[in-house]
Design an enzyme around this catalytic site. Structure first.
Site, PDB file in Angstrom:
ATOM      1  CG  ASP A   1      -2.660  -4.616   3.892  1.00  0.00           C
ATOM      2  OD1 ASP A   1      -2.516  -5.369   4.888  1.00  0.00           O
ATOM      3  OD2 ASP A   1      -1.737  -3.922   3.443  1.00  0.00           O
ATOM      4  CD  GLU A   2      -0.678  -3.555  -0.476  1.00  0.00           C
ATOM      5  OE1 GLU A   2      -0.565  -2.714  -1.364  1.00  0.00           O
ATOM      6  OE2 GLU A   2       0.141  -3.682   0.459  1.00  0.00           O
ATOM      7  CB  VAL A   3      -3.974 -11.478   0.625  1.00  0.00           C
ATOM      8  CG1 VAL A   3      -3.523 -12.922   0.752  1.00  0.00           C
ATOM      9  CG2 VAL A   3      -4.362 -10.904   1.984  1.00  0.00           C
TER      10      VAL A   3
ATOM     11  CG  MET B   1      -0.112   0.044   2.535  1.00  0.00           C
ATOM     12  SD  MET B   1      -1.171  -0.157   3.959  1.00  0.00           S
ATOM     13  CE  MET B   1      -1.620  -1.855   3.777  1.00  0.00           C
TER      14      MET B   1
END
Ligand SMILES: *[C@@H]1O[C@H](CO)[C@@H](O)[C@H](O)[C@H]1NC(C)=O
Ligand SMILES: *[C@@H]1O[C@H](CO)[C@@H](O)[C@H](O)[C@H]1NC(C)=O
Ligand SMILES: *[C@@H]1O[C@H](CO)[C@@H](O)[C@H](O)[C@H]1NC(C)=O
Ligand SMILES: *[C@@H]1O[C@H](CO)[C@@H](O)[C@H](O)[C@H]1NC(C)=O
Length: 545
Positions: free
Chosen positions: A335-337, A1
């Site tokens: 987040d952001e897996v 992110m």
């Protein structure tokens, strides 16, 4: 992110091409204005005079230890040493016809029981009366809670205007309370370690801007500085060095220092992605990735949900974490897996078949993991609530109704952020906004306007949807930030966020109106000894100290 958008770089270049600062007029700061702006304030030209040598606070109603420490703290904040030194060279001006006498003390009225730990939706109202028509010549701070008393002390301290050796304070009546109950500041101690004194200094500045949540993004892929008693190998193997760590005693120091200032501390242990540093000290935790020949390639992906031991590990780790971070909430990330490593793994694909998860639907596997994690967090001895980053919602994970969804994406596309705010609140979830408040991103020139102009309730939705916005959070991601530049980068830029989250939006529409007040506030922070950076060409009295 965390990657600087290419757009920002382009913007920066455009800015550098022309004369940037030429037309910025000299900003004349206000005197004795309160930042963030109170909900209701009536002041007059009449004033009382305060002498630091004789002034003190008086406990007029209930007493408590936190009240005592706040009193002592504010005496030091109001009368900093450097101001005294400077003022020896200046005489006070003669009293005008507005002078109404000397103020020897302020009475503190704590109207309800003394609490020791701040919490979501705590009562933060307070009232200040200085030489009011019903109580001429005296001053009081009144609040139903210790938290409100502290805000009252902060606001009172900001009303003081230095005058030679003494101070003046105008007659005032303030009735104040926050617009949002969650006013957060996120720090990232994984990409760079932040020493405890920097964290404490930032807590002081947060309280001076009426923030009430420290979101401590304590670990992430680059390093694991949290030193666990139950799993000491996590930091032994995952911290930058054995000295770049936070012991449980350090955690207690931060939690207590924050509580003394009405600030909650919410730790984030982000999983299943962003966990590379966890893997070194906890074999079996992360998914082994395979190359296209079907051989493990030596790299690791997100937490391996097919390994049942991992849920036991997380349960034990979070039992310790939540025993040491007393706030009800734990931020569990999400987040952001990335799905490519899961996709590569025969073990994961086999597991999905066994569990009846459709082949290739890795979002469903994430759903499986997050659902179990949320259950696990709710079943901890402390029965915690949780926050998640927005992807967890976006990916369609079935969430319990008390989840708080934290929106962070698309800061360069606010229309998209507004849609997301509408979507998350339409689904009935409490919502926290950060997209527009990534304060690690800096631009040449005045760059706090967008922070100030961003409003978390500015989206298409019903009143019920808007009331689900619990607040917002300024985020300071740590890729390019450590103790050398943290404070100047954060302040006073985060002050703009502080006012947006506290004040009435109808009274705080204009950056032009805010400008002289923010100038005073920045000089105030500088005078208090903090390296708050300049906002434009200008000067402060504290420059020369
Ligand atoms: C202020 O008053 C408190 C008691 O109310 C006292 O303990 C403290 O020493 C006083 N501080 C100063 C600077 O006089
Ligand atoms: C920590 O790692 C060592 C080997 O590096 C191992 O012997 C030990 O059992 C581990 N401790 C825990 C609590 O897992
Ligand atoms: C996969 O890894 C193995 C072992 O390192 C190696 O022999 C093989 O060439 C790799 N395959 C590809 C396509 O990179
Ligand atoms: C919001 O929901 C609508 C309808 O489900 C969808 O089309 C849109 O992509 C969503 N927007 C965002 C930003 O998630």
């Amino acid at each position: 992110m965390l990657h600087l958008a290419a757009a920002a770089a382009v913007w920066l270049c455009l800015m550098m091409m022309g004369p940037v600062e030429a037309d910025i007029p000299l900003v004349v700061p206000t005197k004795g204005s309160v930042w963030p702006k109170p909900q209701m304030q009536a002041s007059e030209d009449t004033y009382l005079s305060i002498s630091p040598e004789t002034f003190n606070f008086t406990v007029a109603n209930k007493d408590c230890p936190m009240l005592r420490s706040a009193m002592e703290r504010y005496l030091k904040i109001m009368f900093p040493e450097q101001i005294k030194t400077r003022s020896r060279r200046h005489r006070g001006s003669p009293h005008s016809e507005h002078y109404r006498g000397d103020l020897k003390s302020v009475s503190l009225y704590l109207m309800a029981k003394c609490e020791s730990m701040p919490y979501l939706h705590m009562d933060e109202h307070y009232e200040i009366k200085i030489n009011s028509p019903d109580q001429p010549g005296v001053a009081s701070i009144i609040s139903p809670s210790i938290w409100g008393i502290m805000y009252g002390l902060e606001s009172f301290s900001q009303l003081l205007v230095p005058d030679g050796d003494a101070y003046r304070v105008n007659s005032n009546q303030i009735m104040d309370y926050p617009r949002f109950s969650y006013r957060g500041f996120m720090i990232d101690t994984s990409r760079h370690f932040l020493p405890i004194p920097t964290i404490l200094e930032n807590l002081e500045l947060m309280s001076m801007n009426k923030f009430n949540v420290l979101h401590w993004h304590i670990v992430d892929a680059p390093s694991f500085p949290y030193q666990s008693d139950v799993y000491p190998n996590l930091s032994a193997e995952g911290a930058w060095t054995e000295l770049h760590i936070y012991t449980l005693a350090d955690v207690a120091t931060v939690v207590n220092y924050a509580a003394e200032r009405g600030i909650r501390v919410i730790p984030e242990f982000d999983t299943p992605g962003h966990t590379t540093s966890w893997g070194f000290g906890q074999p079996g935790l992360l998914t082994e990735c395979y190359n296209s020949s079907g051989v493990p390639d030596g790299t690791y992906g997100p937490v391996d949900p097919s390994n049942e031991d991992n849920f036991d590990f997380l349960s034990k780790l979070f039992t310790e974490v939540t025993a040491n971070f007393p706030d009800h909430f734990l931020h569990i990330g999400g987040d952001e897996v990335p799905f490519d490593c899961w996709e590569s793994s025969p073990k994961i694909n086999e597991f999905m078949k066994e569990e009846g998860i459709p082949a290739g639907d890795y979002a469903a596997l994430e759903d499986y993991y997050i659902t179990r994690l949320i259950e696990l967090v709710g079943d901890l001895p402390t029965k915690n609530g949780h926050l998640v980053w927005q992807e967890v919602f976006d990916n369609g994970v079935q969430l319990p109704s008390d989840t708080v969804v934290h929106i962070w994406k698309d800061r360069d596309d606010m229309d998209k952020v507004k849609l997301e705010l509408a979507n998350v609140t339409a689904a009935g979830f409490q919502t926290l906004l950060s997209s527009c408040w990534y304060i690690q991103v800096i631009h040449y020139g005045i760059d706090w306007y967008p922070f100030y102009e961003c409003d978390p309730q500015d989206f298409e939705g019903t009143d019920a949807q808007k009331s689900l916005i619990v607040g917002g959070e300024a985020c300071m991601w740590g890729e390019y930030v450590d103790k050398t530049n943290f404070i100047p980068r954060a302040w006073p830029r985060a002050s703009a966020v502080g006012e947006r989250l506290w004040s009435n939006p109808e009274d705080t529409k204009s950056t032009d109106e805010a400008t002289p007040r923010l100038e005073e506030h920045r000089c105030r922070l500088l005078a208090r000894g903090y390296n708050a950076e300049p906002l434009w060409p200008s000067y402060c009295d504290a420059d020369i100290v």
